[in-house]
Design an enzyme around this catalytic site. Structure first.
Site, mmCIF file in Angstrom:
data_model
loop_
_atom_site.group_PDB
_atom_site.id
_atom_site.type_symbol
_atom_site.label_atom_id
_atom_site.label_comp_id
_atom_site.label_asym_id
_atom_site.label_seq_id
_atom_site.Cartn_x
_atom_site.Cartn_y
_atom_site.Cartn_z
ATOM 1 N N ASN A 265 0.874 -1.104 0.059
ATOM 2 C CA ASN A 265 -0.121 -0.159 -0.001
ATOM 3 C C ASN A 265 0.791 1.194 0.093
ATOM 4 O O ASN A 265 1.701 1.282 0.840
ATOM 5 C CB ASN A 265 -0.983 0.081 1.202
ATOM 6 N N GLU A 298 8.503 -5.189 -1.082
ATOM 7 C CA GLU A 298 7.208 -4.290 -0.945
ATOM 8 C C GLU A 298 7.674 -2.710 -1.445
ATOM 9 O O GLU A 298 6.972 -1.968 -1.989
ATOM 10 C CB GLU A 298 6.771 -4.277 0.311
HETATM 11 ZN ZN LIG Z 1 4.426 -8.155 -4.874
#
Ligand SMILES: [Zn+2]
Length: 857
Positions: A265, A298
């Site tokens: 996110n 990430e």
């Molecule tokens: Zn990923």
């Protein structure tokens, strides 16, 4: 009993097709959300400005929404009454720009599926990828709809987080604004009584970024390794890709109940606590490595995924294949490149090859799905990364760099496709990549058959590629395959350094001239393509390459092939372990010039599932018990042959001083662990027991406990371990998994069944479920025990979990995907269990799709 597959005409779930893609008919100019948090009755207020697109192919105003209670809806201030279905709503809208306002109520505390907004250990958190945002409010929940978000959170918790930069923080209220347009799947919200581990990072252009890792009180001591990994990732992405972070703050939150590993996110990464929390006392070397890689993964998504996202979910590999490739590059730079490559190939063969050759086989870019959550697979991720590796090998490092620069320059802020991705490579290099694109559209692992000949100084290698039919794809065209080849003379000297052959035909030959004698080929160096190499090679040649190949991957590969062949002849012909291989192994283990991590990999036996697959490929029905027995015999004979050197090797590889998770120490401990496992077969566990009690870190404590448990001597230590660590959720996951992993074949299902009745077992925590059921399916001889108890227990638990958490259930169904390898009796047992799951009333769409695909193979 043989039962039929689920009948297709009943409740057939909708199938989505790539060819049906149509853009949304409206622009979303801005999104404002207000959350009034209450565990069972959270109110979500949305104010969204829409502008109709002139000439839109689909002018319908359809907003996704599932399991929402609509309180009110207004357009430009006037109440409206939309038409509501279980999937969303439609409404008549004005011809020009308008403001949509809605208020809905949701129940985070009752959300056990862990998608959308839910509660974990008293904190609110979200998981929106792929389609969780529609469980939060009505919205065009598709990745090609991008907008800026402003979020206001009202709650009693001391920490209230969302994406972007903080706008204001007050008592019981916080406001966040994310200036970067993003799809709803990157939305995140966290609210809880949390503590942080703060730090900061200065970007290459001199911008100060605030960094935080947020955890539950008590976990703050387990954040520093993750924070270091984050800072290294930020610096690496600037240095290698020229990509800089783009917000004032970067937050990571650790959550206990989480379906995936972690989620990228925008500005607010949410992590499964197992993928971020680390300390020497509670985490193994493997945990540290995985945490470093996942934090990097990430973080790298901030550009490959967030700034440039996917047009639709069929393009998932666009962000995942590329980001896995990038995190592998990062790990190779931080640690040993060859060890990383070998580990990745072991993983690819263990997880992706069976998928690609079984009922769940699908292209790297699928063309249809029922439930997108079922396509977060090894094929999309790992094979997707392999495809990028091949592309880089074909165009070269400099052209890869140019193409990536063009990609970021051309597509920043867009939602893209694989066509866009390949076009930047075509434009940057002038190459035609239409044949290469088959890697994205054709499923299945190609087999590459190799023959060779030598005459008058000329050596000829001939390759023939074939790919077996996969579900929905009978015909396969020849692909472009980069084949890295080197040649050695009979003294083991390299007479032809690594050359990249580019295969484009079904059958193709390559010639090397001016050689003094017939060379020994080293083919598919660095595993240059994800294919299965078939070559009539002798054990003598394999032993020669194991001793001399300058390519570390192929050196390991030669040893791996020897191990596999030795195991197969033990199983099929009842022979003893191959002596030449045992001698070669002993030499390598004692070779201090070799990297300890590499030696540890050489000592790592092929998995029992790999042996089953190799037998199956040769038309031999694998017997799991025999495969298990051969592995045990081999390890015992190796231990006996090494008997004189084991105590010395153990002492030499035992590290003095405090624990450090760096690559060199990790490699030494890995080798030390392999030696201890062999030693335990001879000394009845004396050394392992001493190590268990002396250990000051989890790698050595848990390593010793594993050896003891496998030798059935670990009862006392296992009980001590449980009482020492029962408060630590992540350490307890290891304990649960170990009980099942070490159980004898006839006992594994019983041990797992007992554990599901343990007071610390819960279906609500995916990590705990995976610890027990994942270890059961990973205990090859135990899961496939002829009684069928393993199959039955897993099916019972999948049925129980499906009502609570469909996503994790569906993913665990893959344990059955290799069922066609086994004998008729086992197939009947598995079919019964699959049918029993399929017959459950109210089975989720997720599990229904998986079970049908597996059954209908
Ligand atoms: Zn990923």
């Amino acid at each position: 009993m043989t039962a039929a597959a689920p009948s297709p005409e009943q409740d057939l779930p909708e199938t989505f097709y790539l060819k049906d893609y149509t853009p949304f008919g409206f622009e979303v100019d801005s999104v404002e959300l207000t959350f009034r948090l209450q565990p069972s009755a959270t109110r979500v207020l949305s104010r969204i400005r829409f502008t109709p697109k002139p000439g839109a192919a689909d002018p319908r105003f359809f907003l996704h929404g599932e399991k929402l209670t609509l309180i009110s809806a207004r357009i430009d201030g006037a109440d409206v009454s939309p038409e509501i279905t279980p999937e969303g709503l439609t409404c008549v809208t004005p011809d020009s720009s308008f403001l949509w306002e809605a208020e809905v109520e949701i129940d985070p505390a009752g959300n056990t599926a862990l998608e959308g907004l839910y509660m974990s250990g008293g904190m609110y958190c979200t998981q929106c990828e792929a389609e969780g945002f529609r469980k939060i409010t009505y919205y065009p929940d598709r990745p090609d709809v991008m907008s800026t978000f402003t979020v206001r959170i009202e709650g009693a918790e001391n920490v209230l987080l969302s994406n972007g930069n903080p706008v204001s923080q007050g008592d019981g209220v916080a406001e966040w604004h994310d200036p970067w347009p993003k799809p709803a799947y990157l939305f995140a919200l966290v609210a809880g009584d949390l503590v942080n581990h703060p730090d900061s990072f200065t970007t290459q252009s001199g911008k100060e970024v605030e960094l935080n890792i947020w955890v539950r009180p008590g976990d703050e001591g387990k954040c520093s390794f993750g924070m270091q990994a984050l800072k290294k990732s930020m610096a690496w992405d600037e240095e290698v890709y020229g990509l800089e972070y783009d917000l004032d703050i970067f937050n990571i939150v650790a959550v206990d109940d989480f379906n995936m590993g972690a989620m990228e996110n925008k500005g607010l990464n949410i992590f499964n606590s197992s993928c971020v929390l680390a300390s020497p006392e509670t985490s193994t070397d493997a945990n540290f490595e995985r945490i470093e890689a996942i934090i990097a993964h990430e973080y790298f998504h901030n550009w490959t995924g967030n700034r440039i996202t996917c047009r639709d979910w069929f393009q998932l590999c666009l962000k995942e294949g590329l980001t896995v490739f990038r995190d592998a590059q990062f790990t190779s730079d931080m640690r040993s490149a060859s060890v990383k490559r070998i580990s990745d190939v072991i993983d690819l063969r263990a997880r992706q090859f069976p998928e690609d050759q079984g009922p769940l086989s699908h292209p790297v870019r699928p063309e249809q799905f029922q439930e997108i959550n079922n396509f977060y697979t090894a094929t999309i991720y790992e094979k997707g990364a392999e495809v990028i590796g091949m592309l880089k090998r074909l165009v070269g490092d400099a052209a890869y760099k140019q193409a990536l620069e063009l990609y970021f320059q051309r597509h920043d802020g867009q939602a893209c496709t694989i066509e866009d991705w390949l076009k930047v490579f075509e434009d940057a290099t002038g190459r035609d990549l239409s044949q290469f694109k088959l890697w994205y559209s054709q499923a299945g692992t190609p087999r590459l058959k190799v023959t060779d000949s030598f005459a008058e100084g000329t050596y000829k290698l001939t390759f023939e590629q074939t790919t077996a039919p996969t579900p929905g794809q009978d015909h396969k065209d020849p692909r472009v395959i980069p084949i890295a080849v080197g040649l050695l003379n009979d003294k083991g000297e390299e007479v032809q350094p690594t050359t990249m052959l580019e295969m484009t035909e079904g059958t193709q030959s390559f010639v090397f001239e001016g050689l003094g004698g017939k060379p020994v080929p080293s083919i598919l160096r660095e595993f240059s393509a994800p294919v299965i190499l078939e070559r009539d090679s002798s054990n003598a040649e394999r032993a020669f390459l194991l001793a001399h190949d300058s390519d570390p991957f192929n050196r390991w590969e030669a040893g791996n092939a020897l191990a596999r062949e030795s195991r197969i002849s033990m199983i099929t012909e009842g022979t003893s372990p191959d002596n030449a291989y045992l001698e070669a192994l002993q030499k390598l283990v004692r070779d201090d010039d070799l990297d300890p991590a590499f030696r540890a990999l050489i000592l790592q036996p092929p998995s029992q599932s790999d042996i089953a697959q190799a037998l199956f490929e040769r038309g031999i029905t694998p017997d799991p018990q025999k495969i298990h027995d051969a592995a045990e015999t081999f390890a015992l004979v190796l231990a006996q042959q090494l008997a004189n050197s084991l105590p010395r090797l153990y002492a030499e590889t035992t590290l003095e001083g405090g624990y450090a998770p760096d690559a060199i120490s990790t490699g030494k401990r890995a080798l030390n662990g392999r030696i201890l496992a062999l030693l335990t077969r001879l000394d009845g566990g004396d050394q392992a027991s001493r190590q268990y009690y002396a250990a000051d870190n989890m790698t050595q404590q848990f390593g010793a406990l594993s050896c003891l448990m496998k030798a059935e001597k670990g009862g006392v230590q296992s009980a001590a371990f449980l009482s020492q660590w029962k408060e630590d959720r992540l350490v307890m996951d290891k304990w649960f998994a170990l009980q099942v992993a070490c159980a004898a074949p006839g006992q594994a299902a019983g041990v797992a069944a007992d554990l599901t009745r343990h007071p610390l077992f819960t279906l609500k925590n995916p990590n705990r479920f995976r610890a027990v059921m994942g270890a059961l399916s990973g205990n090859h001889a135990g899961f496939h025990h002829h009684s069928g108890a393993g199959y039955r227990l897993l099916a019972d638990n999948l049925i129980a979990l499906d009502a609570i958490n469909p996503q994790t259930t569906a993913r665990m169904c893959t344990a059955f995907q290799t069922w066609k390898r086994y004998d008729g009796a086992r197939q009947d047992l598995i079919r019964q269990e699959l049918q029993r799951i399929a017959d459950q009333k109210g089975l989720s769409r997720d599990s229904n799709e998986m079970i049908s695909r597996i059954l209908n193979a």
